[in-house]
Design a protein around this motif. Structure first.
Motif, PDB file in Angstrom:
ATOM      1  N   VAL A  91       0.828  -1.216   0.000  1.00 29.12           N
ATOM      2  CA  VAL A  91       0.000   0.000   0.000  1.00 29.12           C
ATOM      3  C   VAL A  91       0.859   1.263   0.000  1.00 29.12           C
ATOM      4  N   VAL A  92       2.007   1.205   0.657  1.00 29.33           N
ATOM      5  CA  VAL A  92       2.900   2.361   0.747  1.00 29.33           C
ATOM      6  C   VAL A  92       4.265   1.964   0.171  1.00 29.33           C
ATOM      7  N   PRO A  93       4.406   2.051  -1.159  1.00 30.92           N
ATOM      8  CA  PRO A  93       5.665   1.625  -1.767  1.00 30.92           C
ATOM      9  C   PRO A  93       6.839   2.577  -1.538  1.00 30.92           C
ATOM     10  N   THR A  94       6.538   3.864  -1.258  1.00 25.83           N
ATOM     11  CA  THR A  94       7.618   4.847  -1.149  1.00 25.83           C
ATOM     12  C   THR A  94       7.443   5.740   0.079  1.00 25.83           C
ATOM     13  N   VAL A  95       8.495   5.784   0.900  1.00 25.23           N
ATOM     14  CA  VAL A  95       8.592   6.761   1.985  1.00 25.23           C
ATOM     15  C   VAL A  95       9.865   7.552   1.705  1.00 25.23           C
ATOM     16  N   ASP A  96       9.706   8.834   1.433  1.00 27.34           N
ATOM     17  CA  ASP A  96      10.822   9.703   1.083  1.00 27.34           C
ATOM     18  C   ASP A  96      10.989  10.744   2.188  1.00 27.34           C
ATOM     19  N   LEU A  97      11.775  10.383   3.199  1.00 30.24           N
ATOM     20  CA  LEU A  97      11.964  11.294   4.332  1.00 30.24           C
ATOM     21  C   LEU A  97      12.688  12.571   3.902  1.00 30.24           C
ATOM     22  N   ALA A  98      13.619  12.452   2.975  1.00 30.34           N
ATOM     23  CA  ALA A  98      14.384  13.617   2.536  1.00 30.34           C
ATOM     24  C   ALA A  98      13.489  14.696   1.939  1.00 30.34           C
ATOM     25  N   HIS A  99      12.443  14.291   1.240  1.00 34.27           N
ATOM     26  CA  HIS A  99      11.527  15.252   0.622  1.00 34.27           C
ATOM     27  C   HIS A  99      10.212  15.393   1.386  1.00 34.27           C
ATOM     28  N   GLY A 100      10.095  14.719   2.532  1.00 39.84           N
ATOM     29  CA  GLY A 100       8.915  14.869   3.387  1.00 39.84           C
ATOM     30  C   GLY A 100       7.631  14.369   2.774  1.00 39.84           C
ATOM     31  N   ARG A 101       7.695  13.208   2.085  1.00 43.25           N
ATOM     32  CA  ARG A 101       6.476  12.723   1.445  1.00 43.25           C
ATOM     33  C   ARG A 101       6.399  11.202   1.465  1.00 43.25           C
ATOM     34  N   ILE A 102       5.188  10.725   1.326  1.00 45.81           N
ATOM     35  CA  ILE A 102       4.891   9.306   1.227  1.00 45.81           C
ATOM     36  C   ILE A 102       4.034   9.123  -0.014  1.00 45.81           C
ATOM     37  N   VAL A 103       4.365   8.106  -0.810  1.00 45.13           N
ATOM     38  CA  VAL A 103       3.552   7.763  -1.974  1.00 45.13           C
ATOM     39  C   VAL A 103       2.799   6.487  -1.630  1.00 45.13           C
ATOM     40  N   ALA A 104       1.482   6.524  -1.814  1.00 43.78           N
ATOM     41  CA  ALA A 104       0.635   5.378  -1.447  1.00 43.78           C
ATOM     42  C   ALA A 104      -0.214   4.930  -2.627  1.00 43.78           C
ATOM     43  N   ASP A 105      -0.533   3.651  -2.610  1.00 40.30           N
ATOM     44  CA  ASP A 105      -1.466   3.061  -3.578  1.00 40.30           C
ATOM     45  C   ASP A 105      -2.596   2.451  -2.744  1.00 40.30           C
ATOM     46  N   PRO A 106      -3.543   3.307  -2.286  1.00 38.89           N
ATOM     47  CA  PRO A 106      -4.561   2.851  -1.340  1.00 38.89           C
ATOM     48  C   PRO A 106      -5.520   1.854  -1.938  1.00 38.89           C
ATOM     49  N   PRO A 107      -6.087   0.978  -1.091  1.00 37.56           N
ATOM     50  CA  PRO A 107      -7.093   0.039  -1.571  1.00 37.56           C
ATOM     51  C   PRO A 107      -8.289   0.796  -2.153  1.00 37.56           C
ATOM     52  N   GLU A 108      -8.923   0.197  -3.150  1.00 43.65           N
ATOM     53  CA  GLU A 108     -10.092   0.787  -3.817  1.00 43.65           C
ATOM     54  C   GLU A 108     -11.160   1.157  -2.785  1.00 43.65           C
ATOM     55  N   GLY A 109     -11.690   2.370  -2.861  1.00 42.42           N
ATOM     56  CA  GLY A 109     -12.799   2.801  -2.005  1.00 42.42           C
ATOM     57  C   GLY A 109     -12.401   3.372  -0.658  1.00 42.42           C
ATOM     58  N   LEU A 110     -11.122   3.348  -0.314  1.00 38.45           N
ATOM     59  CA  LEU A 110     -10.702   3.858   0.999  1.00 38.45           C
ATOM     60  C   LEU A 110     -10.948   5.358   1.145  1.00 38.45           C
ATOM     61  N   PHE A 111     -10.798   6.100   0.067  1.00 40.13           N
ATOM     62  CA  PHE A 111     -10.936   7.553   0.139  1.00 40.13           C
ATOM     63  C   PHE A 111     -12.226   8.053  -0.514  1.00 40.13           C
ATOM     64  N   SER A 112     -13.219   7.193  -0.687  1.00 38.48           N
ATOM     65  CA  SER A 112     -14.462   7.663  -1.315  1.00 38.48           C
ATOM     66  C   SER A 112     -15.546   7.923  -0.309  1.00 38.48           C
TER      67      SER A 112
END
Length: 168
Positions: free
Chosen positions: A147-168
């Motif tokens: 679900v969270v393939p990338t944690v970029d502490l240097a740039h202060g961001r997280i890239v996520a691929d959330p499960p379908e419907g989680l943010f609807s």
């Protein structure tokens, strides 16, 4: 001065001889003693720690300078901190919770999903609690590689691929 990290909290007295009930926030609870001296948040108090045994919901411990139940009770709620540089380095795929809080989370296309408010351990997996734009309640995002393939502490961001419907 280096950044301080909270590694535990005093939950009150344990017994009548000055021991405290200690909640440890370290991966192995007993390891909290190895980071001593532990300090109050404002740095005015400092304690060496000797863990005496495990008790329900924490550890029983002796803190330097605390010899009575009344002194131990007076410390109830005190959070205990150590300088960040005293903590061990982590492998590339592990993170201190404090480093994740406040990071911006986007989906794989770059659309904003929210900001990390806290990290919750539910026993099986960690969850990122997000304040999401347009949502009245927080959203709990599973914190794993799928679900969270990338944690970029240097740039202060997280890239996520959330499960379908989680943010609807």
């Amino acid at each position: 001065m280096s950044e301080k990290i909270c590694v535990g909290a005093i939950a009150g007295a344990f017994g009548v001889r000055g021991e405290v009930r200690l909640k440890s926030f370290t991966a192995i609870p007993e390891d909290i003693a190895s980071y001593a001296p532990l300090e109050s948040e404002d740095g005015t108090r400092s304690f060496s720690v000797k863990v005496t045994r495990q008790v329900k919901n924490g550890l029983a411990a002796r803190l330097s300078g605390i010899t009575t139940k009344e002194e131990a009770d007076a410390l109830r709620g005190t959070q205990l901190f150590v300088p960040r540089d005293r903590l061990p380095s982590l492998p590339d795929d592990e993170f201190y919770h404090t480093d994740l809080i406040g990071l911006e989370v986007t989906d794989t296309g770059g659309a904003p999903l929210g900001k990390v408010l806290s990290v919750i351990n539910n026993g099986a997996d960690d969850l990122l609690e997000l304040s999401a734009p347009g949502q009245k309640q927080t959203v709990l995002l599973p914190f794993n590689k799928a679900v969270v393939p990338t944690v970029d502490l240097a740039h202060g961001r997280i890239v996520a691929d959330p499960p379908e419907g989680l943010f609807s």
